[in-house]
Write a protein that holds these residues in place. Structure first.
Motif, PDB file in Angstrom:
ATOM      1  N   SER A   1       0.922  -1.251   0.023  1.00 28.23           N
ATOM      2  CA  SER A   1       0.184   0.055   0.032  1.00 28.23           C
ATOM      3  C   SER A   1       0.747   1.179   0.001  1.00 28.23           C
ATOM      4  CB  SER A   1      -0.922   0.059   1.280  1.00 28.23           C
ATOM      5  OG  SER A   1      -1.545   1.276   1.526  1.00 28.23           O
ATOM      6  N   LYS A   2       0.517   2.445  -0.812  1.00 26.85           N
ATOM      7  CA  LYS A   2       1.179   3.504  -0.904  1.00 26.85           C
ATOM      8  C   LYS A   2       1.296   4.031   0.574  1.00 26.85           C
ATOM      9  CE  LYS A   2       0.131   5.215  -5.447  1.00 26.85           C
ATOM     10  NZ  LYS A   2      -0.582   6.326  -6.235  1.00 26.85           N
ATOM     11  N   VAL A   3       0.482   3.994   1.543  1.00 34.39           N
ATOM     12  CA  VAL A   3       0.507   4.765   2.942  1.00 34.39           C
ATOM     13  C   VAL A   3       1.748   4.155   3.632  1.00 34.39           C
ATOM     14  CG1 VAL A   3      -0.529   4.822   5.181  1.00 34.39           C
ATOM     15  CG2 VAL A   3      -2.048   4.722   2.896  1.00 34.39           C
ATOM     16  N   PHE A   4       2.313   2.757   3.167  1.00 31.85           N
ATOM     17  CA  PHE A   4       3.283   2.111   3.812  1.00 31.85           C
ATOM     18  C   PHE A   4       4.548   2.154   3.034  1.00 31.85           C
ATOM     19  CE2 PHE A   4      -0.683   0.703   5.973  1.00 31.85           C
ATOM     20  CZ  PHE A   4      -0.011   0.780   7.371  1.00 31.85           C
ATOM     21  N   ARG A   5       4.582   2.876   2.099  1.00 27.57           N
ATOM     22  CA  ARG A   5       6.080   2.780   1.064  1.00 27.57           C
ATOM     23  C   ARG A   5       7.126   3.687   1.774  1.00 27.57           C
ATOM     24  NH1 ARG A   5       3.373   2.392  -4.964  1.00 27.57           N
ATOM     25  NH2 ARG A   5       2.526   0.688  -4.730  1.00 27.57           N
ATOM     26  N   GLY A   6       8.098   3.252   1.404  1.00 24.56           N
ATOM     27  CA  GLY A   6       9.316   4.142   2.005  1.00 24.56           C
ATOM     28  C   GLY A   6      10.069   4.128   3.233  1.00 24.56           C
ATOM     29  N   GLN A   7       9.205   2.790   3.852  1.00 24.63           N
ATOM     30  CA  GLN A   7       9.824   2.508   5.010  1.00 24.63           C
ATOM     31  C   GLN A   7      10.396   1.167   5.166  1.00 24.63           C
ATOM     32  OE1 GLN A   7       6.501   2.984   8.076  1.00 24.63           O
ATOM     33  NE2 GLN A   7       5.156   3.854   6.213  1.00 24.63           N
ATOM     34  N   GLY A   8      10.841   0.800   4.228  1.00 25.01           N
ATOM     35  CA  GLY A   8      11.744  -0.443   4.067  1.00 25.01           C
ATOM     36  C   GLY A   8      10.928  -1.715   4.143  1.00 25.01           C
TER      37      GLY A   8
ATOM     38  N   ALA B   1      11.296   2.644  -8.283  1.00 28.03           N
ATOM     39  CA  ALA B   1      11.118   2.167  -6.774  1.00 28.03           C
ATOM     40  C   ALA B   1      11.299   0.583  -6.766  1.00 28.03           C
ATOM     41  CB  ALA B   1       9.912   2.538  -6.359  1.00 28.03           C
ATOM     42  N   SER B   2      10.562  -0.165  -7.674  1.00 31.48           N
ATOM     43  CA  SER B   2      10.766  -1.664  -7.933  1.00 31.48           C
ATOM     44  C   SER B   2      11.993  -1.988  -8.219  1.00 31.48           C
ATOM     45  CB  SER B   2       9.791  -2.088  -8.735  1.00 31.48           C
ATOM     46  OG  SER B   2       8.382  -1.905  -8.187  1.00 31.48           O
ATOM     47  N   GLN B   3      12.621  -1.303  -9.134  1.00 36.26           N
ATOM     48  CA  GLN B   3      14.150  -1.403  -9.526  1.00 36.26           C
ATOM     49  C   GLN B   3      15.091  -1.414  -8.377  1.00 36.26           C
ATOM     50  OE1 GLN B   3      15.213   0.330 -13.468  1.00 36.26           O
ATOM     51  NE2 GLN B   3      13.117   0.682 -13.700  1.00 36.26           N
ATOM     52  N   ARG B   4      14.886  -0.263  -7.622  1.00 35.36           N
ATOM     53  CA  ARG B   4      15.682   0.084  -6.349  1.00 35.36           C
ATOM     54  C   ARG B   4      15.452  -1.284  -5.428  1.00 35.36           C
ATOM     55  NH1 ARG B   4      14.576   5.099  -7.090  1.00 35.36           N
ATOM     56  NH2 ARG B   4      12.748   5.251  -5.584  1.00 35.36           N
ATOM     57  N   VAL B   5      14.312  -1.690  -5.257  1.00 37.47           N
ATOM     58  CA  VAL B   5      14.141  -2.840  -4.097  1.00 37.47           C
ATOM     59  C   VAL B   5      14.961  -4.086  -4.605  1.00 37.47           C
ATOM     60  CG1 VAL B   5      12.351  -4.431  -3.406  1.00 37.47           C
ATOM     61  CG2 VAL B   5      11.832  -2.131  -3.206  1.00 37.47           C
ATOM     62  N   LEU B   6      14.728  -4.320  -6.160  1.00 37.50           N
ATOM     63  CA  LEU B   6      15.481  -5.555  -6.613  1.00 37.50           C
ATOM     64  C   LEU B   6      16.955  -5.411  -6.369  1.00 37.50           C
ATOM     65  CD1 LEU B   6      13.249  -6.058  -9.837  1.00 37.50           C
ATOM     66  CD2 LEU B   6      13.069  -7.312  -7.494  1.00 37.50           C
ATOM     67  N   GLU B   7      17.417  -3.996  -6.639  1.00 34.44           N
ATOM     68  CA  GLU B   7      18.945  -4.213  -6.453  1.00 34.44           C
ATOM     69  C   GLU B   7      19.256  -3.961  -4.915  1.00 34.44           C
ATOM     70  OE1 GLU B   7      19.279  -0.179  -8.347  1.00 34.44           O
ATOM     71  OE2 GLU B   7      19.176  -0.982 -10.561  1.00 34.44           O
TER      72      GLU B   7
END
Length: 170
Positions: free
Chosen positions: A99-106, A138-144
């Motif tokens: 959910s967008k509300v919980f993004r950016g927190q790892g 954002a998804s690319q950063r997570v995968l990296e």
């Protein structure tokens, strides 16, 4: 097969249930949450129920699938994460939607790390792929962050994608 529940320091990855239909429906109707998916249109409620049913079936047939993701100390569905077998390419993909509300927190990275460990340590997979839309930074950063390496610009699900991969030995 009993779907395992996995706890991390901040999350619980648990089996989906039909009680998750309404909360998942709400998440899938957040503005632009499906922007980078093959079908960016939010599904109808019955389709969300079918999605959950199909994931439970995927677990029974493949011993892997998506978990419902909750904060560890609050019973609230915030998204999904897990492994998906891709029959078209015979690969296993790590996938996630929070959910967008919980993004950016790892949370996404934390859930995806556990998914990779499950695939490598419990299932003995040799390789897991990650797929991201070319504009989904954002998804690319997570995968990296997961240690995955970009391997190709290709097509999955009828759309252009970036493919990432990680080997068990990595």
């Amino acid at each position: 097969m009993e779907i395992p529940t996995i706890k991390t320091p901040r999350l619980v990855l648990r089996p989906f249930s039909m009680e998750d239909v309404d909360p998942l429906y709400q998440i899938l109707h957040e503005e632009d949450i499906l922007r980078y998916f093959p079908n960016p249109n939010p599904p109808q409620r019955e389709r969300v129920g079918q999605l959950i049913f199909n994931q439970l079936k995927h677990w029974r047939e493949r011993k892997l699938g998506w978990w419902a993701v909750e904060p560890r100390f609050k019973k609230q569905l915030i998204g999904w994460c897990g492994l998906q077998f891709l029959p078209e390419t015979e690969e296993t993909e790590v996938g996630f939607l929070i959910s967008k509300v919980f993004r950016g927190q790892g949370f996404t990275t934390e859930a995806a790390e556990v998914s990779l460990l499950y695939g490598f340590e419990k299932l003995g997979l040799r390789r897991i792929v990650g797929i991201a839309h070319p504009e989904n930074m954002a998804s690319q950063r997570v995968l990296e962050k997961l240690g995955m390496s970009f391997t190709a610009k290709t097509r999955y699900f009828g759309m252009d994608c970036y493919r990432y991969s990680i080997e068990r030995s990595d």
